[in-house]
Design a protein around this motif. Structure first.
Motif, PDB file in Angstrom:
ATOM      1  N   PRO A   1     -28.047  -5.674  -5.139  1.00  0.00           N
ATOM      2  CA  PRO A   1     -27.797  -5.540  -3.698  1.00  0.00           C
ATOM      3  C   PRO A   1     -28.859  -6.249  -2.860  1.00  0.00           C
ATOM      4  O   PRO A   1     -28.627  -6.568  -1.695  1.00  0.00           O
ATOM      5  N   GLY A   2     -30.022  -6.528  -3.458  1.00  0.00           N
ATOM      6  CA  GLY A   2     -31.095  -7.196  -2.708  1.00  0.00           C
ATOM      7  C   GLY A   2     -30.832  -8.679  -2.496  1.00  0.00           C
ATOM      8  O   GLY A   2     -31.505  -9.326  -1.699  1.00  0.00           O
ATOM      9  N   VAL A   3     -29.859  -9.223  -3.226  1.00  0.00           N
ATOM     10  CA  VAL A   3     -29.588 -10.654  -3.117  1.00  0.00           C
ATOM     11  C   VAL A   3     -28.436 -10.872  -2.139  1.00  0.00           C
ATOM     12  O   VAL A   3     -27.368 -10.279  -2.281  1.00  0.00           O
ATOM     13  N   ARG A   4     -28.656 -11.707  -1.132  1.00  0.00           N
ATOM     14  CA  ARG A   4     -27.562 -12.007  -0.195  1.00  0.00           C
ATOM     15  C   ARG A   4     -27.625 -13.486   0.169  1.00  0.00           C
ATOM     16  O   ARG A   4     -28.655 -14.132  -0.006  1.00  0.00           O
ATOM     17  N   LEU A   5     -26.510 -13.973   0.680  1.00  0.00           N
ATOM     18  CA  LEU A   5     -26.467 -15.375   1.065  1.00  0.00           C
ATOM     19  C   LEU A   5     -27.162 -15.551   2.403  1.00  0.00           C
ATOM     20  O   LEU A   5     -26.920 -14.815   3.347  1.00  0.00           O
ATOM     21  N   LEU A   6     -28.047 -16.534   2.449  1.00  0.00           N
ATOM     22  CA  LEU A   6     -28.793 -16.784   3.678  1.00  0.00           C
ATOM     23  C   LEU A   6     -28.063 -17.840   4.498  1.00  0.00           C
ATOM     24  O   LEU A   6     -27.909 -17.722   5.707  1.00  0.00           O
ATOM     25  N   ARG A   7     -27.613 -18.882   3.810  1.00  0.00           N
ATOM     26  CA  ARG A   7     -26.910 -19.976   4.467  1.00  0.00           C
ATOM     27  C   ARG A   7     -25.819 -20.480   3.542  1.00  0.00           C
ATOM     28  O   ARG A   7     -25.865 -20.262   2.339  1.00  0.00           O
TER      29      ARG A   7
ATOM     30  N   GLY B   1     -24.996 -23.231  -1.130  1.00  0.00           N
ATOM     31  CA  GLY B   1     -25.557 -22.077  -0.430  1.00  0.00           C
ATOM     32  C   GLY B   1     -26.991 -21.811  -0.834  1.00  0.00           C
ATOM     33  O   GLY B   1     -27.463 -22.282  -1.872  1.00  0.00           O
ATOM     34  N   VAL B   2     -27.689 -21.064   0.039  1.00  0.00           N
ATOM     35  CA  VAL B   2     -29.048 -20.631  -0.252  1.00  0.00           C
ATOM     36  C   VAL B   2     -29.060 -19.116  -0.210  1.00  0.00           C
ATOM     37  O   VAL B   2     -28.524 -18.512   0.722  1.00  0.00           O
ATOM     38  N   MET B   3     -29.632 -18.506  -1.248  1.00  0.00           N
ATOM     39  CA  MET B   3     -29.637 -17.035  -1.252  1.00  0.00           C
ATOM     40  C   MET B   3     -31.035 -16.501  -0.982  1.00  0.00           C
ATOM     41  O   MET B   3     -32.045 -17.123  -1.311  1.00  0.00           O
ATOM     42  N   ASP B   4     -31.062 -15.330  -0.380  1.00  0.00           N
ATOM     43  CA  ASP B   4     -32.309 -14.639  -0.084  1.00  0.00           C
ATOM     44  C   ASP B   4     -32.344 -13.415  -0.989  1.00  0.00           C
ATOM     45  O   ASP B   4     -31.517 -12.523  -0.869  1.00  0.00           O
ATOM     46  N   ALA B   5     -33.284 -13.405  -1.898  1.00  0.00           N
ATOM     47  CA  ALA B   5     -33.364 -12.295  -2.854  1.00  0.00           C
ATOM     48  C   ALA B   5     -34.544 -11.395  -2.530  1.00  0.00           C
ATOM     49  O   ALA B   5     -35.047 -10.680  -3.395  1.00  0.00           O
ATOM     50  N   GLY B   6     -35.013 -11.451  -1.295  1.00  0.00           N
ATOM     51  CA  GLY B   6     -36.070 -10.534  -0.858  1.00  0.00           C
ATOM     52  C   GLY B   6     -37.395 -10.726  -1.588  1.00  0.00           C
ATOM     53  O   GLY B   6     -38.111  -9.774  -1.833  1.00  0.00           O
ATOM     54  N   GLY B   7     -37.717 -11.969  -1.934  1.00  0.00           N
ATOM     55  CA  GLY B   7     -39.017 -12.226  -2.556  1.00  0.00           C
ATOM     56  C   GLY B   7     -39.057 -11.928  -4.041  1.00  0.00           C
ATOM     57  O   GLY B   7     -40.115 -11.982  -4.651  1.00  0.00           O
ATOM     58  N   THR B   8     -37.934 -11.627  -4.650  1.00  0.00           N
ATOM     59  CA  THR B   8     -37.921 -11.322  -6.087  1.00  0.00           C
ATOM     60  C   THR B   8     -37.815 -12.615  -6.903  1.00  0.00           C
ATOM     61  O   THR B   8     -37.740 -13.703  -6.343  1.00  0.00           O
ATOM     62  N   ALA B   9     -37.790 -12.467  -8.217  1.00  0.00           N
ATOM     63  CA  ALA B   9     -37.738 -13.635  -9.107  1.00  0.00           C
ATOM     64  C   ALA B   9     -36.468 -14.456  -8.863  1.00  0.00           C
ATOM     65  O   ALA B   9     -36.464 -15.665  -9.091  1.00  0.00           O
ATOM     66  N   PHE B  10     -35.383 -13.797  -8.393  1.00  0.00           N
ATOM     67  CA  PHE B  10     -34.123 -14.531  -8.160  1.00  0.00           C
ATOM     68  C   PHE B  10     -34.287 -15.591  -7.077  1.00  0.00           C
ATOM     69  O   PHE B  10     -33.507 -16.524  -6.993  1.00  0.00           O
ATOM     70  N   ASP B  11     -35.319 -15.431  -6.229  1.00  0.00           N
ATOM     71  CA  ASP B  11     -35.555 -16.416  -5.176  1.00  0.00           C
ATOM     72  C   ASP B  11     -36.002 -17.755  -5.748  1.00  0.00           C
ATOM     73  O   ASP B  11     -36.059 -18.747  -5.028  1.00  0.00           O
ATOM     74  N   SER B  12     -36.385 -17.775  -7.036  1.00  0.00           N
ATOM     75  CA  SER B  12     -36.819 -19.028  -7.663  1.00  0.00           C
ATOM     76  C   SER B  12     -35.791 -19.518  -8.676  1.00  0.00           C
ATOM     77  O   SER B  12     -36.124 -20.215  -9.614  1.00  0.00           O
ATOM     78  N   GLU B  13     -34.506 -19.105  -8.506  1.00  0.00           N
ATOM     79  CA  GLU B  13     -33.488 -19.463  -9.510  1.00  0.00           C
ATOM     80  C   GLU B  13     -32.343 -20.272  -8.910  1.00  0.00           C
ATOM     81  O   GLU B  13     -32.179 -20.327  -7.689  1.00  0.00           O
ATOM     82  N   ILE B  14     -31.560 -20.868  -9.820  1.00  0.00           N
ATOM     83  CA  ILE B  14     -30.321 -21.555  -9.442  1.00  0.00           C
ATOM     84  C   ILE B  14     -29.176 -20.790 -10.090  1.00  0.00           C
ATOM     85  O   ILE B  14     -29.244 -20.487 -11.281  1.00  0.00           O
ATOM     86  N   TRP B  15     -28.158 -20.451  -9.298  1.00  0.00           N
ATOM     87  CA  TRP B  15     -27.025 -19.697  -9.848  1.00  0.00           C
ATOM     88  C   TRP B  15     -25.754 -20.542  -9.799  1.00  0.00           C
ATOM     89  O   TRP B  15     -25.478 -21.221  -8.801  1.00  0.00           O
ATOM     90  N   GLY B  16     -24.974 -20.453 -10.888  1.00  0.00           N
ATOM     91  CA  GLY B  16     -23.677 -21.116 -10.928  1.00  0.00           C
ATOM     92  C   GLY B  16     -22.724 -20.308 -11.799  1.00  0.00           C
ATOM     93  O   GLY B  16     -23.079 -19.234 -12.293  1.00  0.00           O
ATOM     94  N   ASP B  17     -21.528 -20.843 -12.000  1.00  0.00           N
ATOM     95  CA  ASP B  17     -20.492 -20.123 -12.741  1.00  0.00           C
ATOM     96  C   ASP B  17     -20.799 -20.116 -14.243  1.00  0.00           C
ATOM     97  O   ASP B  17     -20.899 -21.177 -14.866  1.00  0.00           O
ATOM     98  N   VAL B  18     -20.907 -18.922 -14.825  1.00  0.00           N
ATOM     99  CA  VAL B  18     -21.299 -18.829 -16.234  1.00  0.00           C
ATOM    100  C   VAL B  18     -20.269 -19.471 -17.159  1.00  0.00           C
ATOM    101  O   VAL B  18     -20.621 -20.142 -18.131  1.00  0.00           O
ATOM    102  N   GLU B  19     -18.980 -19.303 -16.846  1.00  0.00           N
ATOM    103  CA  GLU B  19     -17.954 -19.829 -17.753  1.00  0.00           C
ATOM    104  C   GLU B  19     -17.934 -21.361 -17.745  1.00  0.00           C
ATOM    105  O   GLU B  19     -17.559 -21.985 -18.720  1.00  0.00           O
TER     106      GLU B  19
END
Lengths: 387, 382
Positions: A129-135, A176-194
């Motif tokens: 829940p801490g991760v949300r789209l910023l832009r 998009g750019v996500m805001d993960a509230g300063g957690t490790a997810f803020d330094s990651e790239i996310w895409g479709d796993v499949e």
């Protein structure tokens, strides 16, 4: 009867330069103390808050990080049918299977760093829940699109919305750019796993993350999964999993901080001793007068001690004032558990500031005690006779 | 030099103050040397790197392996005179906190490519002959008390399970910068223990080249061969490879420099204060020296020399202590600093810093003393 505080304040003021130099010295020690605490605290907070106590993460038994873990599809499918998993509004289990790889990307300064590239599912956001789209918007499954963490966008070259990055021989649009509230997810790239699995040539997942319907059900789930020899998985509470990753480096940073500040405090106490001995030495006549007026030796000891502590407190306050601007500054280091770079912010908490002031006060007491005792032990007649 | 006794006599007059000041400077220099050693120990691997050795890895990152089949093609690249390969094992001993590097290496070519890991000939033979044998670094052996013949259980994180290796040799570094905290074992043993799908995969290839000048050309040649394959490569000098790791540590260098500067500055302030106090107490004496005919320049020198001497004594004490404490201490900071050793240049730098501190802290009182007007000073005292 005690000697009025104004006496000490005026004395400190009378020796302005000396007071200021000593206080600044003590202030810098407090500053280093707060600085290292804020560094270790910020790093730990970034990793700690990455995980949630309501989530469990499943990795291969024996692995200490997602990167070295392997979870085959059939094991993931079995994990996701466990009864302790909470349900999404649509009735599906609130669980996600993810792929994690490291990719070498160029920083804005031209050097390169390892970045975590995570293949995620539609449930991944709901689980964090801490991760949300910023832009921008979320990537669309099946398309060559990714979203990036905001700290990654800040540091890496060509990582803003609209840019394209090359991963595994293909061009991916950053949507998009996500805001993960300063957690490790803020330094990651996310895409479709499949889509990631065939592209990165990885037939297995690295982890399964799930939401528990009741946090207390964790033990039962852990016991069942870990005792199943066909699965050979380890189940960890997500917050503890990430906390463990930060433990070694945070302990090292704190250890370094304590070592440096303690040794440095010794140096500053030597300085304070010098200043206070000089203060006592140049006021011999005054001390004699105070004794002659009937002030007790105890109150003279106390008075000089108070003066020393006041001096140190001025230093402590200077240290705090210098430490405040450090709060929130972003820095980065390697997360040794994942061999990837993680960005985090310095975190100066009120408790740290208080610790810095208390630390300064202790330096004042230690540095002031012996000179004060010397002052209190003066013999009236001799003290008055001295020049 | 003829004034040395006078300067010393002045310093020894207030023994307590001199002692305290020397110690506070020693503390600052001790910390300065320690923090600098943190930085230099991170960079030890870079200094130990061999300029005639190239590292070949998957272009994406270390996580992706390369096929064993690349070996033959790499060996044939013009300019390459030797090749070995291995995998990062990533295990730990008993507890995940006990981290040190383990590499599965091709034993037949390993020693030719890594001459800096010195092992005696009989130990080398014993290591080659036994599939589950390993060789370990001298400080690693010292840290855990391992001897030749001991069996070391290592828990794998990348390759699951408990792996047992028998120590058949202990290597020493050819230079002091060589990391002596690594365990090397047979790549064949690792490979044959893996399920069929994970076999014949190599993490890193090391290439030996005839001269360092060939590095850019050979790197380009290698990467061009595999550019359009499913597993493209990235080839760089060993130094560049290590530098990549160090750059990932982020701003550690900057942070430590900030802390180090704060320490030196704090103690500088304390020292300035002391010097000013010392000079103030001696106003009368300086006035008398002046009336005896000492020139302004000589007074400046006398007061300044006192500060410099004090600082240098502190610097010598602090830097020397740091060098002594961390010499052969086997301190590795939980595996973060495999090569924690105070370099000679760190000591020299520390002494230089002490000299500067002495000059800076002595300058204000020295100028004040030189400008002192005899009549005023003597009148004030009387």
């Amino acid at each position: 009867m005690s000697i009025p505080l104004a006496y000490n304040l005026r004395n400190l003021y009378a020796r302005k330069v000396s007071t200021l130099l000593t206080a600044l010295g003590i202030g810098l020690v407090s500053w280093v103390f707060i600085f290292t605490l804020a560094l270790a605290g910020g790093f730990q907070a970034a990793l700690q808050s990455t995980g949630s106590a309501r989530n469990a993460i499943v990795i291969r038994s024996g692995s200490t990080a997602e990167l070295t873990s392997i979870v085959p599809r059939e094991v993931a499918a079995q994990v996701e049918t466990q009864p302790e998993i909470a349900r999404a509004p649509d009735g599906a289990p609130l669980a996600t299977h993810e792929l994690v790889v490291l990719w070498n990307l160029e920083r804005k300064n031209g050097t390169t760093a390892n970045v975590v590239v995570r293949g995620v599912t539609a449930k991944s956001m709901a689980l964090r829940p801490g991760v949300r789209l910023l832009r921008g918007r979320m990537f669309r499954p099946g398309l060559e699109e990714v979203v990036v963490g905001k700290l990654l966008e800040e540091r890496m070259a060509h990582c803003s919305v609209g840019d394209r990055i090359k991963l595994a021989g293909r061009q991916w649009a950053i949507v998009g750019v996500m805001d993960a509230g300063g957690t490790a997810f803020d330094s990651e790239i996310w895409g479709d796993v499949e889509l990631f699995m065939p592209v990165f040539d990885r037939p297995v997942y690295q982890s399964v993350t799930l939401r528990l319907d009741e946090p207390s059900h964790f033990a039962a789930l852990q016991k069942r999964l870990e005792s199943d020899p066909r699965m050979s998985v380890a189940v960890k509470r997500e917050d503890l999993f990430y906390e463990a990753q930060s433990a070694t480096l945070a302990t090292l940073l704190r250890g370094l901080g304590f070592f440096v500040t303690l040794v440095m405090a010794l140096g500053a106490v030597f300085g304070a001793l010098n200043t206070m001995y000089a203060a006592v030495g140049s006021r011999t006549k005054e001390i004699g007068t105070l004794l002659a007026l009937g002030f007790s030796r105890g109150s003279i000891l106390l008075s000089f001690l108070v003066e020393s502590v006041l001096l140190a407190l001025v230093g402590g306050l200077i240290g705090c004032a210098m430490a405040l601007p450090v709060n929130g500054i972003t820095t980065s280091t390697m997360n040794f558990a994942s061999f990837s770079e993680i960005a985090f912010r310095f975190e100066v908490t009120p408790a740290m500031l208080l610790a810095g002031i208390v630390f300064a006060a202790v330096m004042g007491v230690v540095g002031g005690f012996f000179p004060s005792r010397k002052a209190a032990r003066r013999v009236i007649v001799e003290a008055l006779r001295e020049a | 030099m003829k004034y040395l006794r006078l300067v010393l006599a002045n310093l020894l007059r207030s023994k307590r103050r001199t002692f305290l000041t020397v110690f506070s400077i020693a503390v600052a220099l001790f910390l300065f040397c320690t923090l600098r050693t943190v930085i230099t120990s991170f960079e030890a691997a870079m200094r130990a790197s061999n300029a005639t050795r190239l590292v070949v890895r998957h272009a994406a990152s270390l996580v992706f392996p390369l096929p064993l089949a690349y070996r033959e093609r790499l060996a044939q690249v013009p300019g390459v005179t030797g090749i070995t390969y291995g995998n990062w094992f990533g295990g730990y001993y008993q507890d995940p906190k006990n981290q040190f590097a383990q590499f599965a290496m091709d034993v037949s070519t390993f020693d030719a490519l890594f001459p800096e890991c010195v092992v005696s000939e009989p130990e080398k033979e014993a290591f080659r002959a036994e599939r589950t044998a390993c060789i370990i670094g001298r400080s690693l052996a010292r840290k855990y008390g391992w001897k030749i013949g001991d069996e070391i259980p290592i828990i794998g994180t990348i390759f699951p399970g408990e792996w047992r290796f028998t120590v058949r040799g202990i290597y020493t570094g050819a230079t002091k910068d060589v990391d002596e905290n690594t365990l090397f074992f047979h790549w064949d043993y690792l490979d044959q223990s893996l399920p069929a799908g994970r076999r014949s995969l190599v993490g890193l290839y090391w290439l030996r080249i005839a001269s360092p000048d060939l590095a850019p050309a050979v790197s380009r040649r290698v990467d061009a061969i595999f550019e359009n394959s499913a597993q493209p490569t990235k080839t760089e000098t060993e130094k560049a490879f290590q530098a990549g790791f160090i750059s990932m540590l982020g701003n550690v260098r900057l942070l430590l420099t900030i802390i180090g500067s704060a320490i030196v500055f704090a103690i500088l302030l304390v020292t300035i204060n002391t010097m000013m106090m010392a000079a103030r107490e001696r106003t009368a004496e300086i006035a008398i020296l002046k009336s005896l005919g000492f020139g302004d320049g000589r007074i400046l020198f006398l007061v300044g020399a006192e500060a410099v001497l004090l600082s240098l004594a502190g610097g010598l004490l602090g830097s020397g202590l740091a060098a002594l404490v961390f010499h052969e201490s086997d301190f590795t900071g939980g595996g973060f600093f495999p090569n924690f050793r105070v370099l000679p240049e760190t000591v020299v730098l520390g002494l230089g810093l002490a000299l500067v501190m002495g000059i800076v802290s002595g300058i204000v009182p020295a100028i004040q003393a030189a400008r002192l007007r005899v009549a005023d000073a003597i009148r004030k005292v009387a």
